[in-house]
Design a protein around this motif. Structure first.
Motif, PDB file in Angstrom:
ATOM      1  N   GLY A   6       9.343  10.933   6.259  1.00 20.31           N
ATOM      2  CA  GLY A   6      10.410  11.278   5.313  1.00 20.31           C
ATOM      3  C   GLY A   6      11.665  10.435   5.488  1.00 20.31           C
ATOM      4  N   ALA A   7      11.558   9.337   6.249  1.00 16.76           N
ATOM      5  CA  ALA A   7      12.752   8.531   6.528  1.00 16.76           C
ATOM      6  C   ALA A   7      13.028   7.471   5.459  1.00 16.76           C
ATOM      7  N   VAL A   8      12.045   7.179   4.616  1.00 16.96           N
ATOM      8  CA  VAL A   8      12.251   6.111   3.626  1.00 16.96           C
ATOM      9  C   VAL A   8      11.933   6.594   2.208  1.00 16.96           C
ATOM     10  N   SER A   9      12.536   5.911   1.245  1.00 20.73           N
ATOM     11  CA  SER A   9      12.285   6.212  -0.167  1.00 20.73           C
ATOM     12  C   SER A   9      10.909   5.670  -0.570  1.00 20.73           C
ATOM     13  N   HIS A  10      10.255   6.351  -1.486  1.00 19.70           N
ATOM     14  CA  HIS A  10       8.972   5.850  -1.987  1.00 19.70           C
ATOM     15  C   HIS A  10       9.139   5.026  -3.260  1.00 19.70           C
ATOM     16  N   GLU A  11      10.371   4.638  -3.540  1.00 13.75           N
ATOM     17  CA  GLU A  11      10.642   3.782  -4.709  1.00 13.75           C
ATOM     18  C   GLU A  11      10.567   2.328  -4.248  1.00 13.75           C
ATOM     19  N   VAL A  12       9.430   1.693  -4.403  1.00  9.63           N
ATOM     20  CA  VAL A  12       9.310   0.302  -3.955  1.00  9.63           C
ATOM     21  C   VAL A  12       9.868  -0.631  -5.026  1.00  9.63           C
ATOM     22  N   ARG A  13       9.347  -0.517  -6.222  1.00  8.46           N
ATOM     23  CA  ARG A  13       9.812  -1.272  -7.389  1.00  8.46           C
ATOM     24  C   ARG A  13      10.057  -2.755  -7.082  1.00  8.46           C
ATOM     25  N   ALA A  14       9.093  -3.389  -6.426  1.00  6.95           N
ATOM     26  CA  ALA A  14       9.228  -4.809  -6.115  1.00  6.95           C
ATOM     27  C   ALA A  14       8.553  -5.624  -7.213  1.00  6.95           C
ATOM     28  N   ARG A  15       9.209  -6.713  -7.622  1.00  7.24           N
ATOM     29  CA  ARG A  15       8.595  -7.533  -8.651  1.00  7.24           C
ATOM     30  C   ARG A  15       7.712  -8.619  -8.042  1.00  7.24           C
ATOM     31  N   ASP A  16       8.041  -9.017  -6.814  1.00  6.02           N
ATOM     32  CA  ASP A  16       7.277 -10.080  -6.168  1.00  6.02           C
ATOM     33  C   ASP A  16       7.305  -9.860  -4.648  1.00  6.02           C
ATOM     34  N   VAL A  17       6.741 -10.828  -3.935  1.00  7.81           N
ATOM     35  CA  VAL A  17       6.629 -10.673  -2.485  1.00  7.81           C
ATOM     36  C   VAL A  17       8.000 -10.516  -1.831  1.00  7.81           C
ATOM     37  N   ASN A  18       9.023 -11.200  -2.370  1.00  4.99           N
ATOM     38  CA  ASN A  18      10.360 -11.101  -1.762  1.00  4.99           C
ATOM     39  C   ASN A  18      10.902  -9.675  -1.867  1.00  4.99           C
ATOM     40  N   GLY A  19      10.688  -9.054  -3.032  1.00  6.16           N
ATOM     41  CA  GLY A  19      11.132  -7.674  -3.210  1.00  6.16           C
ATOM     42  C   GLY A  19      10.388  -6.735  -2.269  1.00  6.16           C
ATOM     43  N   LEU A  20       9.082  -6.986  -2.122  1.00  5.63           N
ATOM     44  CA  LEU A  20       8.277  -6.137  -1.237  1.00  5.63           C
ATOM     45  C   LEU A  20       8.745  -6.282   0.210  1.00  5.63           C
ATOM     46  N   VAL A  21       9.019  -7.527   0.600  1.00  5.56           N
ATOM     47  CA  VAL A  21       9.456  -7.780   1.979  1.00  5.56           C
ATOM     48  C   VAL A  21      10.816  -7.115   2.230  1.00  5.56           C
ATOM     49  N   THR A  22      11.710  -7.182   1.249  1.00  5.25           N
ATOM     50  CA  THR A  22      13.022  -6.527   1.388  1.00  5.25           C
ATOM     51  C   THR A  22      12.817  -5.036   1.652  1.00  5.25           C
ATOM     52  N   TYR A  23      11.925  -4.423   0.886  1.00  2.00           N
ATOM     53  CA  TYR A  23      11.630  -3.000   1.083  1.00  2.00           C
ATOM     54  C   TYR A  23      11.027  -2.761   2.474  1.00  2.00           C
ATOM     55  N   LEU A  24      10.039  -3.590   2.831  1.00  2.00           N
ATOM     56  CA  LEU A  24       9.305  -3.334   4.082  1.00  2.00           C
ATOM     57  C   LEU A  24      10.155  -3.560   5.326  1.00  2.00           C
ATOM     58  N   LYS A  25      11.220  -4.380   5.179  1.00  2.00           N
ATOM     59  CA  LYS A  25      12.076  -4.624   6.355  1.00  2.00           C
ATOM     60  C   LYS A  25      12.823  -3.360   6.772  1.00  2.00           C
ATOM     61  N   LEU A  26      12.863  -2.364   5.895  1.00  2.00           N
ATOM     62  CA  LEU A  26      13.498  -1.077   6.240  1.00  2.00           C
ATOM     63  C   LEU A  26      12.500  -0.155   6.948  1.00  2.00           C
ATOM     64  N   THR A  27      11.280  -0.632   7.126  1.00  2.00           N
ATOM     65  CA  THR A  27      10.205   0.201   7.676  1.00  2.00           C
ATOM     66  C   THR A  27       9.607  -0.480   8.909  1.00  2.00           C
ATOM     67  N   SER A  28       8.626   0.170   9.520  1.00  2.00           N
ATOM     68  CA  SER A  28       7.977  -0.432  10.692  1.00  2.00           C
ATOM     69  C   SER A  28       6.570   0.146  10.856  1.00  2.00           C
ATOM     70  N   ASN A  29       5.856  -0.387  11.788  1.00  2.00           N
ATOM     71  CA  ASN A  29       4.638   0.296  12.240  1.00  2.00           C
ATOM     72  C   ASN A  29       4.964   0.864  13.620  1.00  2.00           C
ATOM     73  N   ASP A  30       5.119   2.179  13.688  1.00  2.00           N
ATOM     74  CA  ASP A  30       5.501   2.825  14.952  1.00  2.00           C
ATOM     75  C   ASP A  30       4.465   2.615  16.048  1.00  2.00           C
ATOM     76  N   LEU A  31       3.240   2.299  15.656  1.00  2.00           N
ATOM     77  CA  LEU A  31       2.179   2.138  16.669  1.00  2.00           C
ATOM     78  C   LEU A  31       2.127   0.718  17.241  1.00  2.00           C
TER      79      LEU A  31
END
Ligand code: C5P
Length: 290
Positions: A197-222
């Motif tokens: 529940g720490a991140v928004s599920h609104e990705v709305r990326a148009r291309d890889v750069n948008g996706l990467v911007t979103y993913l940089k707010l996230t991680s793989n805890d494992l």
């Protein structure tokens, strides 16, 4: 229904956790998860034919790693489906294992999901998607999302799957440093986690750069505990990070497979060639997600 000479074919794509946040350990011993999952162009191939009994033939580059395990997830999926609909367990199944085994990209789960989808068709079962999903949950945490087979949010232990919109297709490279990392010990070694529940599920990326911007707010805890258990994962990630055009590098699932997102297909192809040359023992695959 295919003709007797033409087997029913089903693709079992690799499952990628673009991020994976771990929550509390639940009463059933499993942790709550929150993950954005996509599927790769790389995967296992299965075929199904009518028969009088159940058989499973395993082939492909990683087939030997599966051995003759009678508890193979494909067999368990077939058994669970036949039991659910009270039907004879009969089909000749072939599995071409292209994905490394137990490697964080859901190979076994993808195969089980493919078996559920294909056998429902082969046996002409009047079974709903919801019913198949219920059987999938009983086969493992990753099987429901693999049954969906498209960009999805995965929550709970993996039983809550909803379609993820706004996730663009991207060029990627998969790298597995060929170390076995069992899932249980990785969860046990987990020290810090983002929680669900720490991140928004609104990705709305148009291309890889948008996706990467979103993913940089996230991680793989494992990722950190997996590297502690298998330092080769850290090496795979640092090698990916040095590849021209690599915009994000991360581990999938509980490892050991890592992925890099690339600015385009050419950059991904070049990186895969370079990584194969420098690390001939690693499994490397240039592909696309989504
Ligand atoms: O789902 P799978 O059988 O791969 O899980 C192996 C082990 O990983 C579980 O027994 C559990 O210890 C841990 N696990 C967990 N939370 C999850 C998934 C797995 O703690 N959501």
């Amino acid at each position: 229904m295919p003709s007797p000479t033409e087997p029913l074919r089903e693709f079992a794509p690799a499952k990628i956790n673009l991020f994976l946040h771990v929550g509390e350990r639940r009463a059933d011993g499993f942790h709550d998860l929150e993950s954005l999952v996509v599927f790769a162009g790389t995967g296992d191939e299965l075929s199904f034919e009518p028969a009088h009994e159940l058989s499973l033939e395993i082939d492909g580059p990683f087939g030997v790693d599966l051995g003759l395990d009678p508890d193979n997830l494909v067999v368990r999926a077939a058994r669970a489906l036949a039991a659910d609909v009270d039907r004879d367990l009969a089909a000749a199944i072939t599995l071409i294992k292209n994905l490394p085994v137990a490697s964080g990209i859901g190979g076994g789960s993808a195969d089980a999901a493919a078996a559920l989808r294909a056998l429902a068709r082969l046996w002409e079962l009047p079974i709903s998607d919801e019913e198949l999903a219920r059987i999938a949950v009983g086969l493992g945490s990753d099987v429901p999302v693999c049954l969906a087979g498209k960009a999805s949010w995965m929550e709970g232990r993996g039983e809550r799957v909803t379609a993820a919109d706004g996730v663009p297709g991207v060029a990627a490279v998969l790298v597995n440093p060929r170390v076995a990392v069992p899932t249980g010990p990785v969860f046990k070694a987990l020290k810090t986690r983002r929680g669900v529940g720490a991140v928004s599920h609104e990705v709305r990326a148009r291309d890889v750069n948008g996706l990467v911007t979103y993913l940089k707010l996230t991680s793989n805890d494992l990722q950190a505990p997996a590297i502690e258990i298998a330092p080769a994962i850290g090496k795979a990630l640092s090698e990916l990070s040095r590849m021209p055009g690599c915009l994000l590098w991360r581990m999938s699932g509980s490892g050991a497979t890592c992925f890099g997102l690339f600015e385009d297909d050419d950059a991904a192809a070049m990186a895969a060639i370079a990584l194969e040359r420098s690390h001939p023992k690693w499994w490397v695959s240039a592909t696309r997600f989504g």
